[in-house]
Design a protein around this motif. Structure first.
Motif, PDB file in Angstrom:
ATOM      1  N   SER A 101       0.836  -1.198   0.000  1.00  0.00           N
ATOM      2  CA  SER A 101       0.000   0.000   0.000  1.00  0.00           C
ATOM      3  C   SER A 101       0.872   1.249   0.000  1.00  0.00           C
ATOM      4  N   ALA A 102       0.231   2.395  -0.152  1.00  0.00           N
ATOM      5  CA  ALA A 102       0.950   3.679  -0.163  1.00  0.00           C
ATOM      6  C   ALA A 102       1.494   4.026   1.213  1.00  0.00           C
ATOM      7  N   MET A 103       1.055   3.309   2.258  1.00  0.00           N
ATOM      8  CA  MET A 103       1.477   3.619   3.624  1.00  0.00           C
ATOM      9  C   MET A 103       2.631   2.743   4.093  1.00  0.00           C
ATOM     10  N   HIS A 104       3.217   2.025   3.161  1.00  0.00           N
ATOM     11  CA  HIS A 104       4.286   1.082   3.502  1.00  0.00           C
ATOM     12  C   HIS A 104       5.441   1.759   4.241  1.00  0.00           C
ATOM     13  N   ASN A 105       5.908   2.901   3.743  1.00  0.00           N
ATOM     14  CA  ASN A 105       7.050   3.576   4.363  1.00  0.00           C
ATOM     15  C   ASN A 105       6.716   4.126   5.740  1.00  0.00           C
ATOM     16  N   GLU A 106       5.488   4.631   5.900  1.00  0.00           N
ATOM     17  CA  GLU A 106       5.066   5.118   7.216  1.00  0.00           C
ATOM     18  C   GLU A 106       5.055   3.996   8.241  1.00  0.00           C
ATOM     19  N   VAL A 107       4.580   2.826   7.825  1.00  0.00           N
ATOM     20  CA  VAL A 107       4.552   1.667   8.720  1.00  0.00           C
ATOM     21  C   VAL A 107       5.965   1.241   9.082  1.00  0.00           C
ATOM     22  N   LYS A 108       6.842   1.245   8.115  1.00  0.00           N
ATOM     23  CA  LYS A 108       8.231   0.850   8.343  1.00  0.00           C
ATOM     24  C   LYS A 108       8.895   1.755   9.380  1.00  0.00           C
ATOM     25  N   GLN A 109       8.656   3.061   9.269  1.00  0.00           N
ATOM     26  CA  GLN A 109       9.234   4.006  10.220  1.00  0.00           C
ATOM     27  C   GLN A 109       8.602   3.853  11.599  1.00  0.00           C
TER      28      GLN A 109
END
Length: 239
Positions: free
Chosen positions: A94-102
């Protein structure tokens, strides 16, 4: 060091003093603590009940509420473990992948943060008596937290720590498990309390108030001579 608080549902609604004690300890250790009043739930209850779409909606709000590079600290291994281990699956591809990773990098359970990030096993707490420690499933199995809480408790002046039998065994709460399988849940809670009492402990301590609330129900009903305490309350004692 900047720290954002995540205060889980159980703590917010039933044990708010634990959140205040967590702030007390963090500030004593030099942290600048902030709290976003818009925060709600991490979404774990919906996820465990099979409502993944509803959980994703709640988790999306969580991501919005904690958009920061600050550390996020919670007095719960259960919530911390859920965010770390299941948000990636909820938002996979999803587009929120990087936010989740952080977010997963920033999220810490309270005792884990004290020991691993602050390297501060001694908070200067004093509490007379004997304690035994319950390894909550979320902290132990989801976050790998085992020695940290014991290290912190060993530094509390006046407190003796006695290990109980089957300290790593589930207390029987398990969220909706306690509702769906009440007789099994109660039996597991009873065994946990009896094991704790056999150590001669005055206090039954854990990282998770969901477990402690469940066990306290049995303690109160059967008028047992032992008191539950979240580890944040222990570490804020005597000063």
């Amino acid at each position: 060091m900047n720290v954002q608080l995540f205060v889980p549902c159980f703590v917010d609604q039933l044990f708010p003093e634990t959140a205040f004690n967590m702030v007390k300890v963090l500030e004593k250790l030099g942290c600048k603590v902030s709290y976003n009043p818009d925060q709600t739930c991490c979404g774990q209850p919906a996820f465990n009940a099979g409502y993944q779409d509803e959980c994703r909606a709640v988790a999306s709000k969580f991501l919005k509420d904690f958009q920061s590079y600050d550390y996020i600290v919670a007095p719960s291994g259960s919530c911390t473990g859920f965010v770390r281990n299941y948000y990636g699956k909820l938002f996979d591809n999803s587009a929120m992948h990087n936010e989740v990773k952080q977010l997963k990098k920033n999220m810490f359970e309270f005792t884990e943060f004290l020991v691993q990030v602050l390297n501060a096993p001694d908070t200067g707490a004093t509490l007379e008596g004997t304690a035994t420690y319950h390894d909550a499933c979320g902290a132990l199995r989801e976050c790998g937290i085992k020695e940290g809480p014991r290290k912190l408790l060993s530094k509390v002046k006046g407190l003796k720590l006695n290990e109980m039998d089957d300290c790593e065994t589930c207390c029987g709460f398990g969220g909706t498990f306690a509702v769906k399988y009440e007789p099994i849940s109660v039996g597991m809670g009873e065994q946990k309390v009896l094991n704790a009492i056999e150590t001669g402990a005055d206090y039954l301590v854990s990282t998770d108030l969901s477990c402690l609330m469940h066990l306290d129900g049995y303690i109160r009903k059967h008028q047992k001579e032992i008191k539950i305490m979240h580890i944040a309350d222990v570490l804020a004692s005597g000063w």
